[in-house]
Design a protein around this motif. Structure first.
Motif, PDB file in Angstrom:
ATOM      1  N   GLN A  10       3.787  -3.870   3.939  1.00  0.00           N
ATOM      2  CA  GLN A  10       3.321  -4.958   3.093  1.00  0.00           C
ATOM      3  C   GLN A  10       3.876  -4.755   1.695  1.00  0.00           C
ATOM      4  O   GLN A  10       3.845  -3.651   1.155  1.00  0.00           O
ATOM      5  CB  GLN A  10       1.792  -4.981   3.027  1.00  0.00           C
ATOM      6  CG  GLN A  10       1.228  -6.068   2.116  1.00  0.00           C
ATOM      7  CD  GLN A  10      -0.280  -5.948   1.932  1.00  0.00           C
ATOM      8  OE1 GLN A  10      -0.864  -4.899   2.210  1.00  0.00           O
ATOM      9  NE2 GLN A  10      -0.921  -7.015   1.481  1.00  0.00           N
ATOM     10  N   GLU A  11       4.392  -5.844   1.115  1.00  0.00           N
ATOM     11  CA  GLU A  11       4.785  -5.832  -0.285  1.00  0.00           C
ATOM     12  C   GLU A  11       3.906  -6.831  -1.027  1.00  0.00           C
ATOM     13  O   GLU A  11       3.888  -8.024  -0.708  1.00  0.00           O
ATOM     14  CB  GLU A  11       6.259  -6.230  -0.448  1.00  0.00           C
ATOM     15  CG  GLU A  11       7.235  -5.201   0.073  1.00  0.00           C
ATOM     16  CD  GLU A  11       8.677  -5.619  -0.130  1.00  0.00           C
ATOM     17  OE1 GLU A  11       8.923  -6.573  -0.903  1.00  0.00           O
ATOM     18  OE2 GLU A  11       9.565  -5.005   0.497  1.00  0.00           O
ATOM     19  N   TRP A  12       3.170  -6.316  -1.998  1.00  0.00           N
ATOM     20  CA  TRP A  12       2.279  -7.178  -2.767  1.00  0.00           C
ATOM     21  C   TRP A  12       2.008  -6.536  -4.121  1.00  0.00           C
ATOM     22  O   TRP A  12       1.792  -5.325  -4.214  1.00  0.00           O
ATOM     23  CB  TRP A  12       0.959  -7.398  -2.019  1.00  0.00           C
ATOM     24  CG  TRP A  12       0.041  -8.346  -2.721  1.00  0.00           C
ATOM     25  CD1 TRP A  12       0.222  -9.698  -2.895  1.00  0.00           C
ATOM     26  CD2 TRP A  12      -1.197  -8.033  -3.364  1.00  0.00           C
ATOM     27  NE1 TRP A  12      -0.820 -10.245  -3.601  1.00  0.00           N
ATOM     28  CE2 TRP A  12      -1.712  -9.236  -3.901  1.00  0.00           C
ATOM     29  CE3 TRP A  12      -1.919  -6.848  -3.533  1.00  0.00           C
ATOM     30  CZ2 TRP A  12      -2.917  -9.291  -4.605  1.00  0.00           C
ATOM     31  CZ3 TRP A  12      -3.115  -6.899  -4.226  1.00  0.00           C
ATOM     32  CH2 TRP A  12      -3.604  -8.109  -4.748  1.00  0.00           C
ATOM     33  N   ASN A  13       2.051  -7.359  -5.141  1.00  0.00           N
ATOM     34  CA  ASN A  13       1.721  -6.920  -6.494  1.00  0.00           C
ATOM     35  C   ASN A  13       2.573  -5.730  -6.928  1.00  0.00           C
ATOM     36  O   ASN A  13       2.092  -4.813  -7.609  1.00  0.00           O
ATOM     37  CB  ASN A  13       0.229  -6.562  -6.569  1.00  0.00           C
ATOM     38  CG  ASN A  13      -0.299  -6.572  -7.999  1.00  0.00           C
ATOM     39  OD1 ASN A  13       0.241  -7.269  -8.863  1.00  0.00           O
ATOM     40  ND2 ASN A  13      -1.345  -5.796  -8.251  1.00  0.00           N
ATOM     41  N   GLY A  14       3.850  -5.747  -6.516  1.00  0.00           N
ATOM     42  CA  GLY A  14       4.774  -4.717  -6.939  1.00  0.00           C
ATOM     43  C   GLY A  14       4.704  -3.418  -6.166  1.00  0.00           C
ATOM     44  O   GLY A  14       5.385  -2.444  -6.525  1.00  0.00           O
ATOM     45  N   THR A  15       3.906  -3.377  -5.111  1.00  0.00           N
ATOM     46  CA  THR A  15       3.717  -2.149  -4.342  1.00  0.00           C
ATOM     47  C   THR A  15       4.090  -2.379  -2.886  1.00  0.00           C
ATOM     48  O   THR A  15       3.749  -3.409  -2.301  1.00  0.00           O
ATOM     49  CB  THR A  15       2.255  -1.670  -4.422  1.00  0.00           C
ATOM     50  OG1 THR A  15       1.914  -1.437  -5.792  1.00  0.00           O
ATOM     51  CG2 THR A  15       2.049  -0.393  -3.632  1.00  0.00           C
ATOM     52  N   THR A  16       4.781  -1.404  -2.286  1.00  0.00           N
ATOM     53  CA  THR A  16       5.097  -1.435  -0.861  1.00  0.00           C
ATOM     54  C   THR A  16       4.231  -0.412  -0.146  1.00  0.00           C
ATOM     55  O   THR A  16       4.187   0.756  -0.536  1.00  0.00           O
ATOM     56  CB  THR A  16       6.575  -1.116  -0.611  1.00  0.00           C
ATOM     57  OG1 THR A  16       7.389  -2.081  -1.288  1.00  0.00           O
ATOM     58  CG2 THR A  16       6.890  -1.154   0.881  1.00  0.00           C
ATOM     59  N   THR A  17       3.541  -0.859   0.908  1.00  0.00           N
ATOM     60  CA  THR A  17       2.609  -0.006   1.644  1.00  0.00           C
ATOM     61  C   THR A  17       2.945  -0.034   3.123  1.00  0.00           C
ATOM     62  O   THR A  17       3.135  -1.105   3.696  1.00  0.00           O
ATOM     63  CB  THR A  17       1.160  -0.494   1.465  1.00  0.00           C
ATOM     64  OG1 THR A  17       0.857  -0.567   0.068  1.00  0.00           O
ATOM     65  CG2 THR A  17       0.178   0.436   2.163  1.00  0.00           C
ATOM     66  N   GLN A  18       3.024   1.145   3.747  1.00  0.00           N
ATOM     67  CA  GLN A  18       3.164   1.181   5.204  1.00  0.00           C
ATOM     68  C   GLN A  18       1.798   0.925   5.822  1.00  0.00           C
ATOM     69  O   GLN A  18       0.781   1.461   5.369  1.00  0.00           O
ATOM     70  CB  GLN A  18       3.720   2.506   5.694  1.00  0.00           C
ATOM     71  CG  GLN A  18       3.971   2.505   7.201  1.00  0.00           C
ATOM     72  CD  GLN A  18       4.876   3.618   7.668  1.00  0.00           C
ATOM     73  OE1 GLN A  18       5.244   4.495   6.911  1.00  0.00           O
ATOM     74  NE2 GLN A  18       5.254   3.568   8.945  1.00  0.00           N
ATOM     75  N   LEU A  19       1.767   0.106   6.855  1.00  0.00           N
ATOM     76  CA  LEU A  19       0.505  -0.377   7.414  1.00  0.00           C
ATOM     77  C   LEU A  19       0.085   0.429   8.635  1.00  0.00           C
ATOM     78  O   LEU A  19       0.906   0.819   9.453  1.00  0.00           O
ATOM     79  CB  LEU A  19       0.642  -1.854   7.801  1.00  0.00           C
ATOM     80  CG  LEU A  19       1.061  -2.797   6.677  1.00  0.00           C
ATOM     81  CD1 LEU A  19       1.177  -4.223   7.187  1.00  0.00           C
ATOM     82  CD2 LEU A  19       0.079  -2.728   5.508  1.00  0.00           C
ATOM     83  N   ARG A  20      -1.229   0.630   8.745  1.00  0.00           N
ATOM     84  CA  ARG A  20      -1.840   1.239   9.924  1.00  0.00           C
ATOM     85  C   ARG A  20      -3.151   0.518  10.206  1.00  0.00           C
ATOM     86  O   ARG A  20      -3.915   0.204   9.290  1.00  0.00           O
ATOM     87  CB  ARG A  20      -2.130   2.726   9.719  1.00  0.00           C
ATOM     88  CG  ARG A  20      -0.913   3.599   9.634  1.00  0.00           C
ATOM     89  CD  ARG A  20      -0.069   3.552  10.888  1.00  0.00           C
ATOM     90  NE  ARG A  20      -0.795   3.971  12.085  1.00  0.00           N
ATOM     91  CZ  ARG A  20      -0.309   3.903  13.321  1.00  0.00           C
ATOM     92  NH1 ARG A  20       0.897   3.392  13.526  1.00  0.00           N
ATOM     93  NH2 ARG A  20      -1.020   4.329  14.351  1.00  0.00           N
ATOM     94  N   VAL A  21      -3.415   0.276  11.480  1.00  0.00           N
ATOM     95  CA  VAL A  21      -4.667  -0.366  11.867  1.00  0.00           C
ATOM     96  C   VAL A  21      -5.848   0.566  11.608  1.00  0.00           C
ATOM     97  O   VAL A  21      -5.696   1.790  11.542  1.00  0.00           O
ATOM     98  CB  VAL A  21      -4.662  -0.767  13.355  1.00  0.00           C
ATOM     99  CG1 VAL A  21      -3.589  -1.797  13.622  1.00  0.00           C
ATOM    100  CG2 VAL A  21      -4.484   0.454  14.248  1.00  0.00           C
ATOM    101  N   ASN A  22      -7.015  -0.029  11.440  1.00  0.00           N
ATOM    102  CA  ASN A  22      -8.236   0.768  11.334  1.00  0.00           C
ATOM    103  C   ASN A  22      -8.502   1.498  12.647  1.00  0.00           C
ATOM    104  O   ASN A  22      -8.160   1.017  13.728  1.00  0.00           O
ATOM    105  CB  ASN A  22      -9.428  -0.131  11.007  1.00  0.00           C
ATOM    106  CG  ASN A  22      -9.421  -0.593   9.563  1.00  0.00           C
ATOM    107  OD1 ASN A  22      -8.773   0.016   8.718  1.00  0.00           O
ATOM    108  ND2 ASN A  22     -10.135  -1.676   9.288  1.00  0.00           N
ATOM    109  N   GLU A  23      -9.189   2.623  12.551  1.00  0.00           N
ATOM    110  CA  GLU A  23      -9.522   3.415  13.734  1.00  0.00           C
ATOM    111  C   GLU A  23     -11.008   3.310  14.084  1.00  0.00           C
ATOM    112  O   GLU A  23     -11.570   4.217  14.689  1.00  0.00           O
ATOM    113  CB  GLU A  23      -9.130   4.880  13.510  1.00  0.00           C
ATOM    114  CG  GLU A  23      -7.628   5.103  13.385  1.00  0.00           C
ATOM    115  CD  GLU A  23      -6.869   4.646  14.615  1.00  0.00           C
ATOM    116  OE1 GLU A  23      -7.391   4.793  15.747  1.00  0.00           O
ATOM    117  OE2 GLU A  23      -5.749   4.120  14.461  1.00  0.00           O
ATOM    118  N   GLU A  24     -11.638   2.210  13.705  1.00  0.00           N
ATOM    119  CA  GLU A  24     -13.040   1.985  14.051  1.00  0.00           C
ATOM    120  C   GLU A  24     -13.219   2.044  15.576  1.00  0.00           C
ATOM    121  O   GLU A  24     -12.437   1.465  16.326  1.00  0.00           O
ATOM    122  CB  GLU A  24     -13.495   0.626  13.534  1.00  0.00           C
ATOM    123  CG  GLU A  24     -14.912   0.244  13.892  1.00  0.00           C
ATOM    124  CD  GLU A  24     -15.924   1.237  13.363  1.00  0.00           C
ATOM    125  OE1 GLU A  24     -16.609   1.865  14.197  1.00  0.00           O
ATOM    126  OE2 GLU A  24     -16.003   1.398  12.138  1.00  0.00           O
TER     127      GLU A  24
END
Length: 269
Positions: free
Chosen positions: A144-158
């Motif tokens: 995800q790229e948003w607000n100047g930041t790139t984040t690698q995504l992982r699903v919740n482990e609930e």
């Protein structure tokens, strides 16, 4: 030399951002309904059509041998074995009402636009209203790229269904909505709560990012989920239909591996 998923992703990303700029500009100018489809509330805007024509033309420049499959009917076959799948504005009703929950969704698959047989290669989902970009390629992860930041995504482990937040969507016909309401009577008491935001591609990306624990919906088309389901898969989600079937119109479920069989049991009832 065969093109790599990473190269295809770069093309999808570029075109999605360009298309998103067009969609946002048309939204600021005012939205015009061009037609209706399955029912009187299933609307198509002029921006839907313009965006699809724009994307198809851009991809024809960049990948002239590939096929194309769009929500508004701009289909064409190719010779490369690859097909681009487009939803020019996923969440058109939100777009019409200026609710900032809509997206340009572009995916490329090996094969045709059929989740039973395709191999997803790359996908991009872009919400131009808030400049929120999701993307992924097979084996390359989801980001995800948003607000100047790139984040690698992982699903919740609930692991507890009772603590899980799910999203869903509803069809355009009264008969389908009535059946979906009956399903909710079973699901709602078993989960934390339900959200209905109105754009399947963004719901799938919300699962990928952990903003949701899961998502299910009946009646989705290939353009609704071709990109978002790849992003969710690359973030660790299990995506499919019921009883081992692939995701599709009969049902699409996306959640983590612990919750999938639990929600599946309730959806089969």
């Amino acid at each position: 030399m065969a093109v790599s998923p990473t190269d295809l992703l770069a093309i999808a990303r570029t075109v999605a951002l360009e298309a998103g700029e067009l969609v946002a500009r048309r939204r600021s100018e005012g939205v015009t309904v061009a037609a209706t489809k399955s029912t009187s509330i299933d609307v198509v805007t002029l921006a839907d059509r313009e965006c699809e024509e724009f994307v198809k033309a851009r991809l024809a420049q960049l990948r002239p041998e590939d096929g194309f499959y769009g929500e508004e009917g701009s289909d064409s076959s190719g010779t490369s074995g690859l097909t681009w799948i487009l939803d020019p504005i996923d969440g058109t009703v939100n777009y019409l009402y200026d609710i900032p929950q809509y997206a340009v969704s572009i995916a490329v698959v090996e094969g045709v636009a059929d989740p039973a047989s395709w191999k997803q290669l790359a996908g991009v989902v872009y919400n131009p209203a808030i400049e929120d970009l999701y993307y992924g390629s097979v084996g390359g992860g989801a980001f995800q790229e948003w607000n100047g930041t790139t984040t690698q995504l992982r699903v919740n482990e609930e692991t507890l269904l009772a603590h899980a937040l799910f999203a869903t969507g509803f069809g355009y016909s009264a008969e389908v909505r009535s059946e979906q309401a009956h399903v909710l009577n079973t699901i709602l008491p078993a989960v934390r709560d339900i959200r209905r935001a109105g754009a399947a591609s963004l719901d799938l990306c919300a699962v990928a990012s952990g903003r949701l624990d899961g998502y299910f919906e009946r009646g989705t088309k290939p353009w609704d989920h071709a990109a978002g389901s790849l992003v969710a898969r690359e973030a660790g989600a299990v995506v499919g239909g019921l009883n081992g079937a692939p995701e599709g119109e009969s049902m699409l479920v996306a959640t983590n591996k612990q919750l999938f069989p639990e929600i599946e049991k309730l959806l089969i009832k």
